[in-house]
Design a protein around this motif. Structure first.
Motif, PDB file in Angstrom:
ATOM      1  N   VAL A 162       0.807  -1.236   0.000  1.00 10.09           N
ATOM      2  CA  VAL A 162       0.000   0.000   0.000  1.00 10.09           C
ATOM      3  C   VAL A 162       0.830   1.271   0.000  1.00 10.09           C
ATOM      4  O   VAL A 162       0.319   2.341  -0.328  1.00 10.09           O
ATOM      5  CB  VAL A 162      -1.014   0.073   1.179  1.00 10.09           C
ATOM      6  CG1 VAL A 162      -2.052  -1.017   1.069  1.00 10.09           C
ATOM      7  CG2 VAL A 162      -0.321   0.011   2.512  1.00 10.09           C
ATOM      8  N   LEU A 163       2.118   1.183   0.388  1.00 10.36           N
ATOM      9  CA  LEU A 163       2.929   2.407   0.419  1.00 10.36           C
ATOM     10  C   LEU A 163       4.019   2.388  -0.645  1.00 10.36           C
ATOM     11  O   LEU A 163       4.431   3.435  -1.129  1.00 10.36           O
ATOM     12  CB  LEU A 163       3.566   2.580   1.805  1.00 10.36           C
ATOM     13  CG  LEU A 163       2.565   2.792   2.940  1.00 10.36           C
ATOM     14  CD1 LEU A 163       3.260   2.681   4.286  1.00 10.36           C
ATOM     15  CD2 LEU A 163       1.875   4.136   2.824  1.00 10.36           C
ATOM     16  N   GLY A 164       4.502   1.197  -0.987  1.00 13.64           N
ATOM     17  CA  GLY A 164       5.558   1.104  -1.998  1.00 13.64           C
ATOM     18  C   GLY A 164       6.753   0.351  -1.452  1.00 13.64           C
ATOM     19  O   GLY A 164       7.000   0.358  -0.242  1.00 13.64           O
ATOM     20  N   ILE A 165       7.508  -0.280  -2.346  1.00  8.97           N
ATOM     21  CA  ILE A 165       8.586  -1.170  -1.882  1.00  8.97           C
ATOM     22  C   ILE A 165       9.771  -0.406  -1.310  1.00  8.97           C
ATOM     23  O   ILE A 165      10.574  -0.970  -0.581  1.00  8.97           O
ATOM     24  CB  ILE A 165       9.085  -2.098  -3.009  1.00  8.97           C
ATOM     25  CG1 ILE A 165       9.460  -1.273  -4.242  1.00  8.97           C
ATOM     26  CG2 ILE A 165       8.056  -3.134  -3.359  1.00  8.97           C
ATOM     27  CD1 ILE A 165      10.113  -2.080  -5.336  1.00  8.97           C
ATOM     28  N   ASP A 166       9.882   0.903  -1.641  1.00  4.11           N
ATOM     29  CA  ASP A 166      11.019   1.641  -1.062  1.00  4.11           C
ATOM     30  C   ASP A 166      10.534   2.828  -0.226  1.00  4.11           C
ATOM     31  O   ASP A 166      11.260   3.795  -0.029  1.00  4.11           O
ATOM     32  CB  ASP A 166      11.978   2.111  -2.164  1.00  4.11           C
ATOM     33  CG  ASP A 166      11.253   2.919  -3.241  1.00  4.11           C
ATOM     34  OD1 ASP A 166      10.011   2.997  -3.182  1.00  4.11           O
ATOM     35  OD2 ASP A 166      11.918   3.471  -4.143  1.00  4.11           O
ATOM     36  N   HIS A 167       9.308   2.731   0.285  1.00  5.97           N
ATOM     37  CA  HIS A 167       8.777   3.793   1.151  1.00  5.97           C
ATOM     38  C   HIS A 167       9.474   3.728   2.515  1.00  5.97           C
ATOM     39  O   HIS A 167       9.782   2.640   3.013  1.00  5.97           O
ATOM     40  CB  HIS A 167       7.272   3.577   1.316  1.00  5.97           C
ATOM     41  CG  HIS A 167       6.569   4.689   2.026  1.00  5.97           C
ATOM     42  ND1 HIS A 167       6.546   4.783   3.396  1.00  5.97           N
ATOM     43  CD2 HIS A 167       5.881   5.758   1.571  1.00  5.97           C
ATOM     44  CE1 HIS A 167       5.863   5.875   3.749  1.00  5.97           C
ATOM     45  NE2 HIS A 167       5.452   6.476   2.656  1.00  5.97           N
ATOM     46  N   PRO A 168       9.738   4.890   3.148  1.00 10.75           N
ATOM     47  CA  PRO A 168      10.416   4.869   4.459  1.00 10.75           C
ATOM     48  C   PRO A 168       9.751   3.945   5.483  1.00 10.75           C
ATOM     49  O   PRO A 168      10.450   3.272   6.245  1.00 10.75           O
ATOM     50  CB  PRO A 168      10.329   6.337   4.910  1.00 10.75           C
ATOM     51  CG  PRO A 168      10.322   7.104   3.634  1.00 10.75           C
ATOM     52  CD  PRO A 168       9.566   6.267   2.651  1.00 10.75           C
ATOM     53  N   ASN A 169       8.421   3.892   5.502  1.00 12.39           N
ATOM     54  CA  ASN A 169       7.758   2.976   6.449  1.00 12.39           C
ATOM     55  C   ASN A 169       8.143   1.529   6.184  1.00 12.39           C
ATOM     56  O   ASN A 169       8.312   0.744   7.106  1.00 12.39           O
ATOM     57  CB  ASN A 169       6.240   3.081   6.315  1.00 12.39           C
ATOM     58  CG  ASN A 169       5.681   4.153   7.199  1.00 12.39           C
ATOM     59  OD1 ASN A 169       6.350   5.137   7.458  1.00 12.39           O
ATOM     60  ND2 ASN A 169       4.467   3.980   7.653  1.00 12.39           N
ATOM     61  N   LEU A 197      20.029   3.242   1.787  1.00 11.81           N
ATOM     62  CA  LEU A 197      21.061   3.889   0.963  1.00 11.81           C
ATOM     63  C   LEU A 197      20.438   4.565  -0.260  1.00 11.81           C
ATOM     64  O   LEU A 197      20.844   5.648  -0.660  1.00 11.81           O
ATOM     65  CB  LEU A 197      22.114   2.870   0.494  1.00 11.81           C
ATOM     66  CG  LEU A 197      23.052   2.319   1.578  1.00 11.81           C
ATOM     67  CD1 LEU A 197      24.015   1.297   0.992  1.00 11.81           C
ATOM     68  CD2 LEU A 197      23.841   3.443   2.247  1.00 11.81           C
ATOM     69  N   LEU A 198      19.434   3.899  -0.862  1.00 10.64           N
ATOM     70  CA  LEU A 198      18.777   4.516  -2.022  1.00 10.64           C
ATOM     71  C   LEU A 198      18.084   5.813  -1.623  1.00 10.64           C
ATOM     72  O   LEU A 198      18.085   6.787  -2.365  1.00 10.64           O
ATOM     73  CB  LEU A 198      17.704   3.577  -2.593  1.00 10.64           C
ATOM     74  CG  LEU A 198      18.132   2.540  -3.606  1.00 10.64           C
ATOM     75  CD1 LEU A 198      16.893   1.938  -4.258  1.00 10.64           C
ATOM     76  CD2 LEU A 198      19.025   3.130  -4.684  1.00 10.64           C
ATOM     77  N   CYS A 199      17.462   5.810  -0.422  1.00  9.33           N
ATOM     78  CA  CYS A 199      16.709   6.999   0.002  1.00  9.33           C
ATOM     79  C   CYS A 199      17.628   8.130   0.448  1.00  9.33           C
ATOM     80  O   CYS A 199      17.387   9.279   0.120  1.00  9.33           O
ATOM     81  CB  CYS A 199      15.770   6.653   1.155  1.00  9.33           C
ATOM     82  SG  CYS A 199      14.369   5.706   0.638  1.00  9.33           S
ATOM     83  N   HIS A 200      18.653   7.804   1.273  1.00  8.56           N
ATOM     84  CA  HIS A 200      19.417   8.915   1.850  1.00  8.56           C
ATOM     85  C   HIS A 200      20.927   8.719   1.914  1.00  8.56           C
ATOM     86  O   HIS A 200      21.631   9.588   2.414  1.00  8.56           O
ATOM     87  CB  HIS A 200      18.880   9.266   3.229  1.00  8.56           C
ATOM     88  CG  HIS A 200      18.805   8.088   4.165  1.00  8.56           C
ATOM     89  ND1 HIS A 200      19.880   7.326   4.516  1.00  8.56           N
ATOM     90  CD2 HIS A 200      17.742   7.549   4.817  1.00  8.56           C
ATOM     91  CE1 HIS A 200      19.502   6.359   5.332  1.00  8.56           C
ATOM     92  NE2 HIS A 200      18.218   6.463   5.531  1.00  8.56           N
TER      93      HIS A 200
END
Length: 1357
Positions: free
Chosen positions: A1094-1101, A1134-1137
């Motif tokens: 529901v949020l996505g495979i690379d969502h912070p949650n 790593l992908l996010c930040h």
């Protein structure tokens, strides 16, 4: 199924797997009692208050203290009622036996509250019966009604036998059967999830863990090697691992072709023989068959491609289902179809259930495009009738949206039905509006005013009204033209959300969805009955259509808006119309009231519901205070529709109310002193406490948590005093106490002298509004209130946001979480520059500074992308997008756009006509000349103009160097925020010799959708009371309440929703704390799957959920699963930040410890030392976190036998503990012991080494104790670094708790994502305090967390 608004197949699809295949959730969302007996209300999909920072209690801070009191009484009553209501919805479970042709009979657990239809769904989902769709269920020869609840059926009890009876087909049933078979054939294929259709989305958990963790035996194979790209210090950021093992998702095909035959429809004479539909199939063996679907089932006929002969073939294989027929015709089909079903059966139900709203991925593999007639039919028939509902008639969205609001809400079961109905209609509406908006931009819908210029056109499709975000007829000319027209729909949506949440009976808002697609903004609204037949001037009975020239009012609207005004803190005020008549308004002047032909009272145009933001308006600087002028306000903004957010208004009022209460209490105490000079000592001390509390919080001042508890207690005390002072019924209140209230009211800027009253006039500082008495003192006060609220934002809310960042309690992970954190505190995104400026002063939050800069660049690029995309010829779209990406993230100075200027223009004449459907037929060819240099110059100007921040970079490379931004993170956030899907492959983002992207790398563009989020209010109450019970130490009661909340959430939202995920996460954590590790793992697994879906495979949650699951896997001895999950967590982070982030430190500590447990000391050391560096950077060298890291590094060194290094590290730890906690603290003593032990070991070791060097014979290395780590000690360490505090409960106690909880019927899989968002970013400590253990938990809490924030299990604060 007669009265259902919608095609049954969709219906069934929606609900199938509501019931998990093996009935995981016995009481799953009912498909709703019918409404008015004909329109059946189906499970509703909705959203959460993303903007509101989560589920928040409807009883908001009220103006005036009295209401506080009634609230409390109300709550008590409410709680009693709640308890009774809970009993009402307890349902009983029992087992029935199902007999079905061709299958052995089997048991099925059901619940008395279920509808018969849900048994249908389970059968259509079970592996052995899923090929059937057309059957009825019979009990003792009686056919059961699909919409009857099981408890209402006579004779149905434990052990009853329900018989599945095949029914004759109708054309409708045959089509539904066909669609169901097609869905089965592609049920394992991820194609739909990547294309973003039918609410499918991807999930990789079971690929990461190599199968279902719940089915694994305890010990799994130990391959612990981390991939190179996640090792500390690696600069590689590959993209393929984001979607691992895509190849394995493919299943062998079952058929070559299955399509409708060209011989359809059957001619009249064949209809009389029962022919319904003709099909054509080509099997894998290359055999071609023409098949008749008749009322009795499916058989092979004698047609060929050019001869029509509908008679049955010699071997006709008549079968009731198509699958049974194909199994007989093709051995390859039989073999591959059973493999497919097996693979489908291995998927977790959560991997198959549709999500409430469509989720898109920003990368996708290239999908094979196969022949699929159903997909083709969907694309080109409008699908309007057949689609979601009653064939041949489109849905009346407005009627559905308003009717569901009118449902009864007295008792809990009624409220559940109402909320489910609201949610379902809303999510269907969002899906339809999104599809419509795409059709409009793709040129697939005829305008209702085709003669007008393209950008002024409006559209109606499927009973939804669409308008474009351009300034039509100079409507916003004085407000900023197209900029204002673009911002207005977003503001309007905020207003709709606010009025929708007040939920006032008799007042209606329109269904509203804002869609950004291909550079255009489209607003979709439901249509007020009758509005299209008359001029707007005639319809408006309240408000103004021409920005204040004519203003009208109406008594019914006054009455309705008075109720909402008090909830929304809107101040009633008088304005003049052009005839100089006074008109009293309870909203902003633009808000219009229209009575529809259905006699409902609608409010619309709510774009200025909240007060204007004077910091970004054209007021003269003298209007603002010195402080604000020093901050550089007022600033110019590109449009005049800047408003404050609802969250800010509420925070400001709450802050002022506390100040009012404290001031009044202080004056009252002073007066008491003068009256009675002889005060008791006790009273004197109390007074000191209160006077200490009267100081209003200095903006940005940080209160420590202990002071906070005291301050809260004092505020409570003060509130009681004030209630006594302002009590209207109490006639004995003396003049002096009235005077006190007056003083306090004046001190906090209250608009009334006799009580606390702070409301806002949304029409102040608006040049187009004529106020009735422009010079009056009241109006000056109203202007002052609005100025103070804007000042509060800059001087209080932004500093508190920065303070929260400084203790890294819930650090933003990416631009989206930063946006959420700002919105929760009521800070608009235009203050991002101000936030970046503030954050840049603190070294320890450099990572947030990087996120701020990246977010400004992304948003500026989004603004430019919109202009870049408008009016581009459709043939060059992919070239234009890839060229823009090359200019944004590429280092190659002259990327080739892929088309020449002439090609971009196309042939003018043809173009003019062909482009009619698209919103604007200008030929935009300027994009061809864009270069990285020119684009970055525009980005820097845009950031300067919009965010008032000066970027010191002129290209992507200088931005990377100066601000530490990662190219891959920028690419990810840009694609997500504009809706671009790129091909899944490795891109060399560093290459300077050629362009990175080619036009084939652009796979798709998808819509970015904004809408409101209907809430499950009862579930929210259960959830919060469960949290407070846990905080008080009643684990059992708290656990039950949260399970009940889960039930209710499932009831309202169905199986999938972000709030359900958060609820699951909490239940997992509770089970973990109570020592039930397998159960914790089971709940957390569902939380991860749901978050991915529901949020996505690379969502912070999702990243947080992965980290929690890794911990629970480790607790269950699944070490290699735990490591794989931690590696995935680190990769996504790593992908996010990138590595420069405190979360990376926490992840590295976890990986280091788990590797330590499996004796991989060298690798463990790499991660632990990296975590130590990060902690030193973010928490300072004297932090307890740093001490803990030193200790972990020392342990690993000593296990490697490197005692000298171990000694040095442990000394550092000891020094910090001694300084921070003192000699006597348990931690300091432990560290001291450790030092002694290490010194002994080092001495022994050195002796032995000397002996070896001297060439003496060494008999043994006795005396050297190298401890291998025990699982238990590693677990303890993991809990400490993750901030989990265990309550000291005896094992018997835990066993007892577990038994009690086990008595409850199998709880449902449900969950809640209040935006408990990133606060949970794996860095939380859950304190479950039983009262007598309170002190122990407190000291332990401080000791473990150092400055870590503690997210109590009950998020109570």
């Amino acid at each position: 199924m007669a009265g259902i608004p919608g095609s049954e197949s969709d219906e069934r699809k929606h609900q199938s797997t509501q019931k998990k295949s093996e009935n995981e959730n016995p009481t799953d969302s009912k498909d709703a009692e019918s409404l008015n007996g004909d329109v059946e209300v189906v499970r509703m999909n909705g959203e959460t208050e993303h903007m509101n920072g989560g589920m928040e209690s409807p009883d908001k801070e009220v103006n005036g203290e009295k209401e506080e009191q009634t609230d409390k009484d109300g709550e008590k009553e409410g709680e009693e009622n709640k308890d009774q209501e809970v009993l009402l919805i307890q349902d009983t479970g029992f087992n029935v036996t199902i007999t079905c042709p061709g299958v052995e009979e089997f048991e099925l657990p059901v619940s008395s509250m279920e509808l018969v239809q849900e048994i249908h769904q389970v059968l259509m989902d079970r592996e052995d019966t899923c090929h059937r769709t057309c059957f009825s269920l019979q009990l003792d020869g009686q056919t059961l009604d699909n919409f009857a609840e099981l408890k209402s059926i006579e004779g149905l009890k434990e052990g009853s036998v329900i018989k599945v009876v095949e029914e004759p087909y109708t054309i409708r049933e045959a089509r539904i059967h066909l669609r169901h078979i097609r869905d089965l054939l592609k049920s394992v294929d991820p194609g739909d999830a990547y294309a973003g259709v039918d609410c499918n989305s991807v999930s990789f958990l079971n690929i990461i863990t190599a199968g279902d963790i719940l089915e694994k035996k305890h010990k799994d194979s130990l391959d612990c090697t981390p991939p190179d790209y996640i090792m500390p210090g690696s600069k590689e950021r590959p993209l393929l691992p984001l979607h691992p093992n895509i190849k394995e998702l493919k299943t062998p095909p079952c058929l070559k072709v299955l399509t409708l035959s060209g011989w359809n429809p059957p001619p009249g004479n064949r209809k009389l023989h029962g022919d319904l539909i003709y099909l054509y199939a080509v099997t894998l063996e290359e055999k071609k068959y023409h098949i008749t679907a008749s009322t009795r089932g499916f058989y092979v006929n004698q047609c060929t491609e050019d001869i029509f002969n509908p008679k049955a073939a010699a071997q006709k294989f008549l079968s009731h289902t198509l699958i049974e027929l194909l199994n007989q015709l093709s051995p390859a089909f039989k073999r591959n179809f059973s493999m497919l079903l097996k693979k489908r059966g291995q998927k977790h139900p959560f991997e198959r259930v549709p999500t409430p709203y469509q989720v898109y991925t920003w990368m996708a593999p290239l999908q094979e495009h196969t022949v699929d007639y159903i997909r083709a039919e969907d694309a080109f028939s409008t699908r309007l009738g057949y689609e979601e509902h009653i064939p041949g008639q489109t849905r009346d969205w407005n009627e559905e949206i308003q009717t569901t609001r009118e449902l009864s809400r007295k008792a809990l079961p009624e409220r559940l039905i109402r909320e489910r109905a609201i949610f379902k209609v809303h999510s269907d509406f969002v899906a339809a509006a999104t599809r419509g908006a795409q059709s409009v931009i793709d040129g697939n819908v005829m305008a209702i005013n085709p003669g007008d210029e393209a950008k002024n056109q409006m559209f109606i499709w499927n009973n939804i009204f669409f308008s474009l975000g351009f300034d039509v007829r100079d409507h916003y000319k004085d407000f900023g033209g197209d900029f204002a027209a673009y911002a207005a729909p977003g503001n309007d949506l905020q207003g709709v959300r606010a009025y929708f949440n007040t939920d006032i009976e008799g007042m209606y808002t329109l269904g509203t969805v804002v869609v950004d697609y291909r550079g255009y903004r489209i607003t979709a609204q439901s249509i007020i009955p009758g509005i299209l037949e008359r001029e707007q001037e005639q319809s408006v009975v309240y408000g103004s259509i021409d920005f204040g020239k004519t203003v009208v009012t109406n008594d019914k609207y006054k009455e309705l808006l008075q109720k909402s005004a008090s909830q929304l803190k809107i101040r009633p005020h008088k304005v003049l119309n052009e005839k100089e008549e006074e008109v009293e308004l309870y909203s902003s002047i633009e808000c219009k009231g229209i009575v529809g032909n259905d006699q409902r009272h609608y409010v619309l145009d709510l774009l200025r519901t909240f007060p204007p933001d004077v910091n970004f308006s054209e007021v003269s600087p003298d209007e603002l205070s010195n402080d604000m002028r020093n901050h550089g306000y007022p600033l110019k903004h590109r449009h005049k529709l800047c408003c404050l957010r609802q969250e800010l208004v509420e925070a400001f009022v709450e802050n002022r109310y506390v100040a009012f209460v404290r001031t009044a209490a202080y004056h009252f105490q002073q007066m008491q002193i003068h009256k009675k000079a002889s005060q008791d000592l006790e009273k004197e001390s109390k007074l000191k406490a209160i006077s200490a509390a009267t100081k209003t919080v200095v903006p940005g001042e940080k209160e420590k948590s202990d002071d906070k508890d005291m301050a809260e207690a004092e505020t409570e005390e003060a509130k009681k005093i004030v209630e006594a002072l302002t009590d209207k019924e109490n006639q004995t209140v003396e003049e002096s106490s009235k005077d006190i209230v007056k003083k306090a009211a004046k001190a906090v800027g209250s608009l009334s002298e006799t009580e606390f009253n702070l409301t806002f006039n949304p029409d102040v500082f608006q040049e187009h509004v004529k106020h009735a008495d422009p010079e009056s003192a009241v109006l000056q006060k109203e202007r002052q209130a609005v100025k103070e609220a804007a000042e509060f934002l800059v001087l209080h809310q932004i500093p508190t946001l920065v303070n929260d960042c400084l203790d890294h309690s819930s650090p933003p992970i990416d631009g989206a979480t930063l946006t959420e954190a700002m919105h929760t505190r009521g800070v608009n995104m235009r203050y991002l520059g101000k936030l970046a400026e503030t954050v840049s002063k603190y070294k320890s939050v450099s990572y947030i500074y990087t996120i701020c800069i990246a977010e400004m660049i992304t948003r500026a690029a989004k603004h430019l992308y919109k202009i870049h995309m408008q009016g581009i010829d459709q043939t060059t779209l992919s070239a234009a997008i890839s060229h823009f990406l090359n200019c944004l993230v590429g280092s190659f100075p002259t990327p080739h756009p892929g088309v020449s200027v002439d090609e971009g223009k196309g042939t003018r004449k043809k173009n003019k006509r062909r482009n009619k459907g698209i919103a604007i037929s200008i030929d935009n060819t300027e994009w061809v000349n864009e270069t990285p240099k020119s684009l970055w110059k525009k980005i820097i100007d845009e950031v300067d103009e919009y965010f008032h921040y000066t970027l010191e970079c002129d290209s992507i490379d200088s931005a990377v160097e100066k601000y530490g931004i990662q190219k891959v993170s920028l690419l990810r956030s840009f694609c997500q925020c504009v809706g671009v899907q790129i091909l899944l492959r490795e891109y060399n983002l560093e290459i300077r010799s050629r362009a990175i992207f080619a036009e084939d790398d652009i796979v798709n563009v998808f819509p970015v959708v904004k809408h409101i989020h209907p809430r499950a209010s009862d579930a929210y109450h259960f959830f919060s009371s469960g949290q407070s019970k846990i905080q008080q130490g009643s684990l059992k009661e708290g656990y039950d309440l949260i399970c009940e909340a889960l039930n209710l959430l499932n009831n309202v939202y169905g199986a999938m929703h972000p709030e359900i995920a958060a609820c699951l996460r909490l239940l997992a954590r509770l089970n973990y704390i109570m020592g039930d590790y397998p159960e914790a793992m089971s709940y957390q697994q569902r939380a991860v799957l749901m978050s991915e879906r529901v949020l996505g495979i690379d969502h912070p949650n999702t990243i947080t959920e992965y980290a929690h699951l890794a911990l629970y896997c480790f607790a269950n001895n699944q070490v290699s699963s735990a490591l794989r999950l931690m590696y995935r967590t680190r990769y996504l982070a790593l992908l996010c930040h990138g590595e420069n982030h405190p979360e990376t430190g926490l992840i590295d500590s976890n990986i280091g410890l788990i590797l330590h447990a499996v004796e991989e000391y060298d690798r463990s050391l790499t991660f632990l030392e990296h975590a130590l560096q990060l902690y030193q950077r973010f928490y300072g060298s004297k932090s307890l976190k740093v001490a803990m890291s030193y200790h972990l590094v020392a342990r690993t060194h000593s296990c490697r036998g490197d005692f000298r290094a171990a000694l040095n590290s442990e000394k550092e730890a000891y020094t910090i503990y001694r300084q921070m906690l003192g000699e006597e603290h348990e931690r300091t003593k432990e560290s001291g012991e450790c030092l002694k032990h290490l010194t002994q070991q080092a001495v022994v070791f050195q002796k032995k080494m000397n002996e070896i060097v001297k060439g003496e014979k060494v008999t043994s290395l006795a005396g050297l104790q190298i401890q291998t780590p025990s699982m238990h000690s590693v677990m303890e360490m993991l809990n400490v670094i993750n901030g989990i505090v265990f309550v000291q409960i005896s094992p018997d106690e835990i066993e007892r708790l577990r038994k009690e909880i086990g008595k409850k019927p199998e709880q449902k899989a449900g969950e809640k994502d209040s935006e408990s968002k990133a606060s949970d970013s794996g860095n939380e400590s859950d304190n479950v305090n039983s009262p007598e253990k309170d002190d122990l938990a407190k000291t332990e809490k401080q000791l473990i967390n150092g400055e870590v924030h503690v997210e109590e299990i009950a998020v109570g604060h």
